[in-house]
Design a protein around this motif. Structure first.
Motif, mmCIF file in Angstrom:
data_model
loop_
_atom_site.group_PDB
_atom_site.id
_atom_site.type_symbol
_atom_site.label_atom_id
_atom_site.label_comp_id
_atom_site.label_asym_id
_atom_site.label_seq_id
_atom_site.Cartn_x
_atom_site.Cartn_y
_atom_site.Cartn_z
ATOM 1 N N UNK A 156 0.814 -1.222 0.000
ATOM 2 C CA UNK A 156 0.000 0.000 0.000
ATOM 3 C C UNK A 156 0.844 1.267 0.000
ATOM 4 N N UNK A 157 2.182 1.111 0.060
ATOM 5 C CA UNK A 157 3.044 2.303 -0.031
ATOM 6 C C UNK A 157 2.843 2.993 -1.379
ATOM 7 N N UNK A 158 2.354 2.243 -2.377
ATOM 8 C CA UNK A 158 2.050 2.847 -3.689
ATOM 9 C C UNK A 158 1.004 3.956 -3.547
ATOM 10 N N UNK A 159 0.094 3.809 -2.577
ATOM 11 C CA UNK A 159 -0.920 4.869 -2.335
ATOM 12 C C UNK A 159 -0.222 6.165 -1.930
ATOM 13 N N UNK A 172 -0.576 1.066 9.699
ATOM 14 C CA UNK A 172 0.595 1.821 9.257
ATOM 15 C C UNK A 172 1.026 1.352 7.863
ATOM 16 N N UNK A 173 1.642 2.251 7.123
ATOM 17 C CA UNK A 173 2.147 1.939 5.779
ATOM 18 C C UNK A 173 3.634 2.302 5.765
ATOM 19 N N UNK A 174 4.412 1.545 5.011
ATOM 20 C CA UNK A 174 5.850 1.801 4.939
ATOM 21 C C UNK A 174 6.101 3.216 4.416
ATOM 22 N N UNK A 175 6.873 3.979 5.146
ATOM 23 C CA UNK A 175 7.146 5.360 4.758
ATOM 24 C C UNK A 175 7.579 6.135 5.983
ATOM 25 N N UNK A 176 7.810 7.419 5.812
ATOM 26 C CA UNK A 176 8.316 8.240 6.918
ATOM 27 C C UNK A 176 7.347 9.378 7.196
ATOM 28 N N UNK A 177 7.027 9.550 8.486
ATOM 29 C CA UNK A 177 6.149 10.665 8.868
ATOM 30 C C UNK A 177 6.859 11.976 8.533
ATOM 31 N N UNK A 178 6.095 12.924 7.997
ATOM 32 C CA UNK A 178 6.694 14.218 7.644
ATOM 33 C C UNK A 178 7.256 14.233 6.238
ATOM 34 N N UNK A 179 7.395 13.022 5.640
ATOM 35 C CA UNK A 179 7.880 12.971 4.247
ATOM 36 C C UNK A 179 6.843 12.300 3.347
ATOM 37 N N UNK A 215 3.922 10.818 4.598
ATOM 38 C CA UNK A 215 2.596 11.112 5.162
ATOM 39 C C UNK A 215 2.807 12.097 6.314
ATOM 40 N N UNK A 216 1.717 12.746 6.736
ATOM 41 C CA UNK A 216 1.896 13.765 7.780
ATOM 42 C C UNK A 216 1.990 13.116 9.160
ATOM 43 N N UNK A 217 1.021 12.265 9.451
ATOM 44 C CA UNK A 217 0.973 11.665 10.786
ATOM 45 C C UNK A 217 0.246 10.328 10.713
ATOM 46 N N UNK A 218 0.457 9.505 11.725
ATOM 47 C CA UNK A 218 -0.228 8.216 11.809
ATOM 48 C C UNK A 218 -1.034 8.168 13.103
ATOM 49 N N UNK A 219 -2.329 7.834 12.972
ATOM 50 C CA UNK A 219 -3.201 7.678 14.143
ATOM 51 C C UNK A 219 -3.630 6.211 14.165
ATOM 52 N N UNK A 220 -3.297 5.516 15.230
ATOM 53 C CA UNK A 220 -3.628 4.084 15.229
ATOM 54 C C UNK A 220 -3.831 3.530 16.627
ATOM 55 N N UNK A 221 -3.990 2.220 16.687
ATOM 56 C CA UNK A 221 -4.009 1.536 17.972
ATOM 57 C C UNK A 221 -2.718 0.713 18.055
ATOM 58 N N UNK A 222 -2.396 0.217 19.237
ATOM 59 C CA UNK A 222 -1.152 -0.532 19.409
ATOM 60 C C UNK A 222 -1.451 -2.026 19.205
ATOM 61 N N UNK A 223 -1.279 -2.474 17.947
ATOM 62 C CA UNK A 223 -1.601 -3.873 17.621
ATOM 63 C C UNK A 223 -0.703 -4.854 18.376
ATOM 64 N N UNK A 252 -0.367 -4.490 9.016
ATOM 65 C CA UNK A 252 0.274 -4.317 10.322
ATOM 66 C C UNK A 252 -0.600 -4.905 11.422
ATOM 67 N N UNK A 253 -1.918 -4.904 11.222
ATOM 68 C CA UNK A 253 -2.818 -5.475 12.232
ATOM 69 C C UNK A 253 -2.477 -6.952 12.450
ATOM 70 N N UNK A 254 -2.246 -7.677 11.371
ATOM 71 C CA UNK A 254 -1.931 -9.113 11.488
ATOM 72 C C UNK A 254 -0.496 -9.323 11.960
#
Ligand code: AHR
Length: 337
Positions: free
Chosen positions: A120-123, A140-147, A149-157, A188-190
């Motif tokens: 999904x990093x292609x998105x 989460x998707x492979x990549x760097x916050x601030x570059x 994507x802006x931010x990641x909001x998630x739960x702690x899987x 990432x959930x799995x």
């Protein structure tokens, strides 16, 4: 001249406050925005255009997804956005083309709940090329916050998997043959729930995972997968860790279909905290469920509001979860989705 302009702006703002005008920055002619990757004002907000927001959902096949989508739509509406919504129906390629379509519509911000970590990093590439800023939610998707994507909001899987493992180790007193029914491969959930679970049981040499198969977070797939496992491994199974409640409920059906009693012959533990699962905990068929908070609406639009106003946002926001078993199931049921 400058003084007159400032006085006029103050008067308009004061009138707005008194009249209860919308606080949605999208409606504000003076709002400016800063993305984490660029500290310059967002032109679409600064020039008074309405900020366009889209939500790309990876699938809608379970109560957790439905609760999450409804909550995002509710919060979008309450904040004054005409949300563009797409559902990738559990298909990673479709989600990439959904994001292409979204970007072609001149969207400013994309809320992305992506299916997989790597594919999904292609998105993110598509959005970056189109200048669309991304808020990742849930997975989460492979990549760097601030570059990327802006931010990641998630739960702690990882925490969710660990809680399930700790509960099971306690219940089985450190001994048992376990089947793992895992969620969407590459998500990432799995991956994280698996890692958390294995971490939690690793100090119990008597606990052995004898089979691990994916059922893509689907109740029916989990049922048929478990039917096959029961046929081959039969009575040797002590417990099942299903990565979500839908699959846990499918596993319970398979156990019953094999003439065994869930909760007595085989202990099942899963994640999400959905209503049917909490009821199954109360009836004793499901041992425990670890919640995975689906209510992303308010936090996502609060963070978006900050971004548009040019305020700093964190790289990561984590929602809180809890474990539900027979001790607290009755009290937690009214809160379940
Ligand atoms: O990513 C969160 C998981 O995805 C939930 O546990 C599951 O039910 C959903 O489809």
């Amino acid at each position: 001249m400058k003084k007159i302009t400032l006085t006029l702006i103050s008067a308009i703002m004061g009138a707005c406050l008194l009249a209860g005008c919308s606080t949605n920055p999208a409606d504000s002619k003076t709002a400016s925005s800063t993305a984490a990757d660029s500290k310059t004002a967002d032109s679409s907000a600064a020039n008074g255009n309405k900020v366009k927001v889209a939500f790309s959902q990876c699938q809608s096949s379970d109560p957790w997804r439905i609760a999450q989508t409804n909550d995002i739509k509710r919060a979008a509406k309450e904040n004054g956005y005409d949300l563009i919504y797409t559902d990738a129906q559990g298909n990673t390629s479709k989600q990439i083309s959904d994001v292409e379509d979204i970007c072609a519509q001149g969207v400013d911000y994309l809320i992305l709940d992506a299916r997989e970590f790597e594919a999904s990093a292609a998105c993110l590439d598509v959005a970056k090329k189109a200048g669309v800023k991304v808020i990742l939610i849930d997975r989460l998707v492979k990549g760097t916050a601030g570059e990327d994507y802006i931010t990641y909001i998630g739960t702690d899987f990882v925490w969710e998997g660990k809680e399930a493992g700790k509960w099971l180790a306690d219940k089985l007193q450190g001994k048992g043959k376990i089947v793992e029914i895992s969620g969407t491969a590459g998500s990432t959930a799995a991956m994280d729930r698996h890692n958390g679970f294995m971490e939690a049981i690793k100090d119990n040499p008597g606990m052995e995972v004898i089979a691990s198969q994916t059922a893509d977070f689907s109740r029916s797939e989990a049922q048929s997968t478990m039917e096959n496992i029961l046929q081959s491994s039969g009575n040797s199974i002590t417990a099942v860790f299903a990565h979500n409640d839908e699959m846990g409920l499918g596993v319970i059906q398979a156990i019953k279909g094999a003439g065994l009693e869930p909760g007595k012959d085989i202990t099942v533990v899963s994640c999400d905290g959905q209503s049917d699962a909490v009821k199954a905990v109360i009836s004793g068929q499901l041992g425990a469920t670890v919640t995975c908070n689906p209510y992303y609406g308010d936090i996502t639009f609060d963070v978006l509001d900050k971004i548009i106003k040019g305020e700093d946002v964190k790289d990561t926001y984590i929602l809180e979860d809890t474990l539900i078993d027979s001790k607290n199931a009755e009290e937690r049921l009214p809160l379940a989705h």
